[in-house]
Design a protein around this motif. Structure first.
Motif, PDB file in Angstrom:
ATOM      1  N   PRO A  88      15.987  -1.112  11.615  1.00  0.00           N
ATOM      2  CA  PRO A  88      16.354  -0.747  12.994  1.00  0.00           C
ATOM      3  C   PRO A  88      16.464  -1.975  13.895  1.00  0.00           C
ATOM      4  N   PHE A  89      17.191  -1.802  14.966  1.00  0.00           N
ATOM      5  CA  PHE A  89      17.298  -2.834  16.008  1.00  0.00           C
ATOM      6  C   PHE A  89      16.719  -2.225  17.283  1.00  0.00           C
ATOM      7  N   LEU A 100      23.774  13.615  24.123  1.00  0.00           N
ATOM      8  CA  LEU A 100      23.288  13.005  22.889  1.00  0.00           C
ATOM      9  C   LEU A 100      22.075  12.121  23.103  1.00  0.00           C
ATOM     10  N   GLY A 101      21.977  11.527  24.305  1.00  0.00           N
ATOM     11  CA  GLY A 101      20.917  10.562  24.538  1.00  0.00           C
ATOM     12  C   GLY A 101      21.269   9.227  23.904  1.00  0.00           C
ATOM     13  N   PRO A 102      20.416   8.227  24.069  1.00  0.00           N
ATOM     14  CA  PRO A 102      20.705   6.908  23.489  1.00  0.00           C
ATOM     15  C   PRO A 102      20.659   6.928  21.965  1.00  0.00           C
ATOM     16  N   LEU A 103      21.716   6.490  21.336  1.00  0.00           N
ATOM     17  CA  LEU A 103      21.766   6.445  19.878  1.00  0.00           C
ATOM     18  C   LEU A 103      21.059   5.193  19.350  1.00  0.00           C
ATOM     19  N   PRO A 104      20.430   5.271  18.180  1.00  0.00           N
ATOM     20  CA  PRO A 104      19.791   4.083  17.603  1.00  0.00           C
ATOM     21  C   PRO A 104      20.830   3.111  17.051  1.00  0.00           C
ATOM     22  N   ILE A 105      20.462   1.848  17.023  1.00  0.00           N
ATOM     23  CA  ILE A 105      21.293   0.818  16.411  1.00  0.00           C
ATOM     24  C   ILE A 105      20.583   0.333  15.153  1.00  0.00           C
TER      25      ILE A 105
END
Length: 364
Positions: free
Chosen positions: A42-43, A26-31
């Motif tokens: 977004p963070f 998945l890779g790094p998910l956004p926060i």
């Protein structure tokens, strides 16, 4: 995330990294932050880095249930990411993933300030000539990471560091870089190999003295036990203890000698009956016989397993506890239960290390 409280933001980062470890494709998910006043926004990594840097100023540790993978912040443009030493400091107070710690081990040297530089160079100079340099840098990194964790008095972080550095420093293939495993040291001789983890400014013993938390002291005790075994002190202490108990038993037929032993060992009045009767003699004969068997153990797995079994059989030890403390390189503040905990964790780590080496040999 519906809040901007620091503990909730750190938890969100930990959840994100935990999912990434479970589902790496998945890779790094956004926060994403969501609150009634400012809406949804977004963070980004830059804001996460600012949060981490703010947390570094905290004095009180706040162990995270889910550690954070700070490698994502280390990948920011040069000069904007988190420095390796700051990563260690963050881990000491909060907790980062094992993967992040392992990657930091190869980069921390370049970001050392003067105190850390002195520790690093002292360790490398002590241990790192010629083919041992790679091993020495591992040992220096271990000392730095443990130093930060003990300063924060964070049991979770200290244990995490110990679990990570013991394979780096004490696995059998790592010890071969140091010049091979040690041979038993006889009474009056000095160990043929230098200590695994030692530098003038920070030693394992000084970390043991500084640590306040019981579980932190147990984790440091594991490193001391492994260090003591591999520099030859443990076999030497076992041999000395056998001589001590043999000499005691030689004189134990005298009731006056046993009464004087009761006084010298500062035993309670409730234990006086054991010294008047033959119970103390039987206990110490059994202890001596067990030590004799331990002295024959050449493999560290057998050595620590036998010590653990022995410690579990002790009910009200005094002299016997003192002997076990000496064998493991611990001070007198380690009571019987702490010694058992040290040996339990040491045995678990040795089983993991030696089992992984054996599996690799079978595979190749």
């Amino acid at each position: 995330v519906r809040t901007t409280q620091i503990k909730h933001l750190l938890l969100a980062m930990g959840v994100r990294d935990h999912i990434a470890r479970l589902l790496p494709n998945l890779g790094p998910l956004p926060i994403v932050l969501h609150d009634p006043e400012r809406g949804t926004r977004p963070f980004p990594f830059s804001s996460q880095l600012q949060l981490v840097q703010k947390c570094l100023a905290f004095d009180t540790p706040y162990p995270l249930r889910l550690p954070i993978d700070l490698r994502l912040l280390s990948s920011l443009p040069k000069g904007a990411g988190i420095a390796p030493l700051d990563l260690l400091r963050f881990h000491a107070r909060f907790g980062v993933t094992q993967e992040a710690l392992l990657e930091t081990a190869g980069n921390v040297r370049d970001s050392c300030g003067q105190p850390e530089e002195e520790l690093w160079m002292a360790s490398v100079a002590e241990l790192g000539f010629a083919r041992r340099r790679r091993f020495a840098e591992r040992a220096a990194f271990a000392l730095l990471a443990l130093d930060f964790a003990v300063s924060a008095d964070n049991a979770e972080s200290t244990l995490s560091v110990v679990r990570m550095v013991t394979p780096l420093v004490f696995r059998k293939d790592a010890l071969s870089m140091r010049g091979g495993d040690c041979q038993p040291v006889h009474e009056g001789e000095e160990p043929s190999s230098p200590p695994v983890l030692r530098a003038p400014s920070t030693t394992l013993r000084s970390l043991m003295v500084r640590a306040q938390n019981r579980d932190v002291r147990v984790a440091i005790g594991v490193c001391l036990a492994l260090e003591s075994f591999h520099n030859g002190r443990s076999p030497q202490k076992v041999a000395s203890a056998c001589s001590l108990f043999q000499e005691w038993l030689t004189q134990a037929s005298s009731i006056s000698f046993r009464l004087q032993s009761h006084k010298d060992e500062k035993r309670s009045w409730a234990e006086l009956g054991d010294f008047v009767s033959d119970r103390i003699i039987a206990n110490r004969k059994l202890f001596l016989a067990t030590l004799g068997d331990i002295a024959k153990c050449c493999d560290r797995l057998d050595f620590f397993r036998a010590l653990k079994d022995l410690s579990l059989k002790l009910l009200h030890p005094s002299l016997r506890l003192h002997v076990l403390q000496g064998i493991l390189g611990l001070d007198e503040t380690y009571d019987r239960d702490m010694v058992v905990d040290v040996l339990t964790l040491t045995l678990d780590l040795v089983q993991d290390m030696d089992g992984s080496v054996e599996r690799e040999r079978r595979y190749h």
